[in-house]
Scaffold this motif. Structure first.
Motif, short mmCIF file in Angstrom:
data_model
loop_
_atom_site.label_atom_id
_atom_site.label_comp_id
_atom_site.label_asym_id
_atom_site.label_seq_id
_atom_site.Cartn_x
_atom_site.Cartn_y
_atom_site.Cartn_z
N VAL A 9 0.87 -1.18 0.00
CA VAL A 9 0.00 0.00 0.00
C VAL A 9 0.90 1.22 0.00
O VAL A 9 1.79 1.34 0.85
N ASP A 11 1.33 5.22 0.35
CA ASP A 11 0.71 6.46 0.84
C ASP A 11 0.86 7.49 -0.28
O ASP A 11 1.87 8.17 -0.39
N THR A 12 -0.14 7.56 -1.13
CA THR A 12 0.00 8.33 -2.38
C THR A 12 0.17 9.82 -2.13
O THR A 12 0.78 10.52 -2.94
N TYR A 70 2.49 -6.03 2.89
CA TYR A 70 1.72 -7.10 3.54
C TYR A 70 2.10 -8.41 2.88
O TYR A 70 2.34 -8.46 1.68
#
Ligand code: SF4
Ligand code: SF4
Length: 74
Positions: A9, A11-12, A70
């Motif tokens: 993921v 964090d854009t 993950y």
């Protein structure tokens, strides 16, 4: 032995589009988006999510700690 698959993921909004994670990924999972975030940077995203092995090389090289990795057993 269970196979491990990964997912990341990004964090854009924190990403500054430096491309380090894209280069570091051994599986060519990441690319820089054509869309820019609020700061005007083309952020990193999973362009080939099925190829992620959860090695965390991308998270290791990110200078701004934008990436969370993950691992999922499949
Ligand atoms: S965890 Fe490894 S395989 Fe997955 S995107 Fe990051 S560098 Fe690529
Ligand atoms: S290394 Fe970090 S700041 Fe650079 S493009 Fe990747 S997620 Fe964004």
């Amino acid at each position: 032995m269970a196979k491990v698959k990964g997912a990341v993921v990004v964090d854009t909004e924190q990403c500054k589009g430096c491309d380090l994670c894209v280069v570091a990924c051994p599986s060519d999972v990441l690319s820089l988006s054509k869309e820019a975030n609020a700061k005007g940077y083309n952020y990193s995203f999973m362009s080939s999510p099925d190829d992620c092995v959860g090695c965390a090389a991308c998270a290791y090289v990110c200078p701004d700690a934008c990436i969370t990795v993950y691992k999922v057993k499949i």
